[in-house]
Write a protein that holds these residues in place. Structure first.
Motif, mmCIF file in Angstrom:
data_model
loop_
_atom_site.group_PDB
_atom_site.id
_atom_site.type_symbol
_atom_site.label_atom_id
_atom_site.label_comp_id
_atom_site.label_asym_id
_atom_site.label_seq_id
_atom_site.Cartn_x
_atom_site.Cartn_y
_atom_site.Cartn_z
ATOM 1 N N LEU A 103 73.930 51.715 12.287
ATOM 2 C CA LEU A 103 74.568 51.848 13.448
ATOM 3 C C LEU A 103 75.888 52.165 13.398
ATOM 4 N N LEU A 104 76.464 53.231 13.860
ATOM 5 C CA LEU A 104 77.902 53.990 13.917
ATOM 6 C C LEU A 104 78.471 53.243 14.959
ATOM 7 N N SER A 105 77.811 53.093 16.139
ATOM 8 C CA SER A 105 78.353 52.584 17.557
ATOM 9 C C SER A 105 77.134 51.990 18.042
ATOM 10 N N GLY A 106 77.653 50.964 18.995
ATOM 11 C CA GLY A 106 76.870 50.216 19.959
ATOM 12 C C GLY A 106 76.102 49.092 19.177
ATOM 13 N N PRO A 107 75.131 48.521 20.167
ATOM 14 C CA PRO A 107 74.530 48.717 21.085
ATOM 15 C C PRO A 107 75.584 48.600 22.408
ATOM 16 N N THR A 108 75.585 49.285 23.242
ATOM 17 C CA THR A 108 76.347 49.145 24.706
ATOM 18 C C THR A 108 75.167 49.353 25.679
ATOM 19 N N VAL A 109 75.661 49.117 26.972
ATOM 20 C CA VAL A 109 74.971 49.570 28.053
ATOM 21 C C VAL A 109 75.815 50.416 29.052
ATOM 22 N N ARG A 126 73.673 56.308 12.380
ATOM 23 C CA ARG A 126 74.200 57.451 11.332
ATOM 24 C C ARG A 126 73.612 57.236 10.042
ATOM 25 N N GLY A 127 73.074 58.441 9.710
ATOM 26 C CA GLY A 127 72.350 58.283 8.505
ATOM 27 C C GLY A 127 71.074 59.188 8.623
ATOM 28 N N HIS A 128 70.040 59.004 7.502
ATOM 29 C CA HIS A 128 68.779 59.746 7.433
ATOM 30 C C HIS A 128 68.063 59.304 8.619
ATOM 31 N N PRO A 129 67.330 60.506 9.105
ATOM 32 C CA PRO A 129 66.392 60.015 10.163
ATOM 33 C C PRO A 129 65.173 59.228 9.903
ATOM 34 N N GLN A 181 68.660 61.365 20.766
ATOM 35 C CA GLN A 181 69.087 62.607 20.864
ATOM 36 C C GLN A 181 69.763 62.941 19.246
ATOM 37 N N TYR A 182 69.606 64.374 19.024
ATOM 38 C CA TYR A 182 70.031 64.687 17.550
ATOM 39 C C TYR A 182 71.247 65.337 17.712
ATOM 40 N N LEU A 183 72.381 64.500 17.492
ATOM 41 C CA LEU A 183 74.108 64.881 17.765
ATOM 42 C C LEU A 183 74.663 66.010 16.651
ATOM 43 N N THR A 184 73.733 65.966 15.577
ATOM 44 C CA THR A 184 74.282 66.683 14.270
ATOM 45 C C THR A 184 73.530 67.974 14.338
ATOM 46 N N ASP A 185 74.151 69.211 14.224
ATOM 47 C CA ASP A 185 73.583 70.709 13.972
ATOM 48 C C ASP A 185 73.254 70.553 12.679
ATOM 49 N N PRO A 186 71.953 70.724 12.143
ATOM 50 C CA PRO A 186 71.667 70.846 10.818
ATOM 51 C C PRO A 186 72.125 71.999 10.275
ATOM 52 N N GLU A 187 72.302 72.999 11.027
ATOM 53 C CA GLU A 187 72.932 74.182 10.382
ATOM 54 C C GLU A 187 74.528 74.097 9.946
ATOM 55 N N THR A 188 75.334 73.190 10.442
ATOM 56 C CA THR A 188 76.681 72.733 10.098
ATOM 57 C C THR A 188 76.536 71.568 9.208
ATOM 58 N N PRO A 219 73.778 70.141 6.758
ATOM 59 C CA PRO A 219 72.585 70.186 6.006
ATOM 60 C C PRO A 219 72.034 68.610 5.413
ATOM 61 N N ASP A 220 73.323 67.867 5.273
ATOM 62 C CA ASP A 220 73.009 66.448 4.653
ATOM 63 C C ASP A 220 72.454 65.679 5.569
ATOM 64 N N LEU A 221 71.248 65.223 5.497
ATOM 65 C CA LEU A 221 70.690 64.278 6.392
ATOM 66 C C LEU A 221 71.355 62.915 6.531
ATOM 67 N N THR A 222 71.925 62.430 5.421
ATOM 68 C CA THR A 222 72.517 61.081 5.415
ATOM 69 C C THR A 222 73.817 61.157 6.233
ATOM 70 N N LYS A 223 74.237 62.357 6.764
ATOM 71 C CA LYS A 223 75.412 62.338 7.481
ATOM 72 C C LYS A 223 74.946 62.351 8.995
ATOM 73 N N TRP A 224 73.835 62.466 9.239
ATOM 74 C CA TRP A 224 73.453 62.904 10.863
ATOM 75 C C TRP A 224 73.908 61.907 11.835
ATOM 76 N N GLU A 225 74.086 62.011 12.836
ATOM 77 C CA GLU A 225 74.346 61.178 14.064
ATOM 78 C C GLU A 225 73.073 61.342 14.913
ATOM 79 N N ILE A 226 72.441 60.451 15.465
ATOM 80 C CA ILE A 226 71.241 60.304 16.008
ATOM 81 C C ILE A 226 71.839 59.178 17.404
#
Length: 173
Positions: free
Chosen positions: A5-11, A104-107, A145-152, A154-161
Motif C-alpha cells: 500500500l502506497l497510500s490509504g486506506p481512507t474513506v 504500488r507493485g506488481h498486479p 483503477q490502473y493509474l499507471t500507463d503501461p506504455e510509459t 513497463p515495469d509492473l513492480t512500479k505500477w500504481e492501482i
C-alpha cells in the motif's frame, strides 16, 4: 506479508461517474483476455469521438469462493453518459463513500493489498456494499483503477492501482 500500500486506506465520498465498459468472465490464468479489452475500449471511444475522463478500471461484480473465474467489466470513466452497443455497455459508478487505497507493485501482489484494505475496514467497523448468494459474493461497487500507463512504465513492480470499495450507505453519515 509485505505491504504494497502506497497510500490509504481512507474513506472518500464520490459522486456518480458515467463509464463505458466491456463485460467479461475470466479466470486469473486467462487474465490476458481482460487486458486485451483495454485498447479495444479506447478504440471504441475514439470511434465515437468520446474522451475518457480517467484511467481504465476493472469493476468486479461476482466473486465465488473456490472458483477462479470472475464476472467483471473492463471500463473507462467518462464525462457524460454515452449509448452502448452489442459489445460495449454504458453504466455509472455509484455515488457514495468508498474505502480507497493505492497499491504500488506488481498486479500479482494485489491480493495482499486487498486483504489489508479488508482488515482495515473491519477494524473501523465498516461493511462493504455486497451480498451473498450461497458462495457467490455480489458487489455493488468494487473497483481496481490502473493509474499507471503501461506504455510509459513497463515495469509492473512500479505500477500504481487504486482500490475502491463501496461502503454500505447507512454506515457513513
Amino acid at each position: 506479508m509485505a505491504s504494497y500500500l502506497l497510500s490509504g486506506p481512507t474513506v472518500e465520498y464520490r459522486v456518480e461517474q458515467p463509464y463505458a465498459a466491456i463485460p467479461i468472465q475470466a479466470a486469473l490464468e486467462e487474465w490476458n483476455k481482460t487486458t486485451a479489452l483495454v485498447p479495444e475500449l479506447f478504440q471504441w471511444l475514439e470511434n465515437k469521438n468520446v474522451l475518457p475522463a480517467g484511467a481504465p478500471f476493472y469493476r468486479y461484480w461476482c466473486l465465488e469462493v473456490g472458483k477462479s473465474e470472475f464476472d467483471l467489466e473492463v471500463g473507462v470513466p467518462l464525462e457524460r453518459m454515452v449509448a452502448g452497443d452489442e459489445r460495449v455497455i454504458a453504466s455509472s459508478i455509484p455515488e457514495g463513500s468508498y474505502v480507497c487505497a493505492i497499491h504500488r507493485g506488481h498486479p500479482d501482489m494485489l491480493a495482499d493489498s486487498v486483504h489489508e484494505v479488508e482488515k482495515w475496514a473491519e477494524k473501523e467497523g465498516l461493511s462493504f456494499d455486497k451480498r451473498f448468494e450461497g458462495d457467490i459474493e455480489i458487489w455493488n461497487g468494487r473497483f481496481e483503477q490502473y493509474l499507471t500507463d503501461p506504455e510509459t512504465e513497463p515495469d509492473l513492480t512500479k505500477w500504481e492501482i487504486e482500490l475502491s470499495f463501496l461502503i454500505l450507505r447507512d454506515e457513513i453519515a
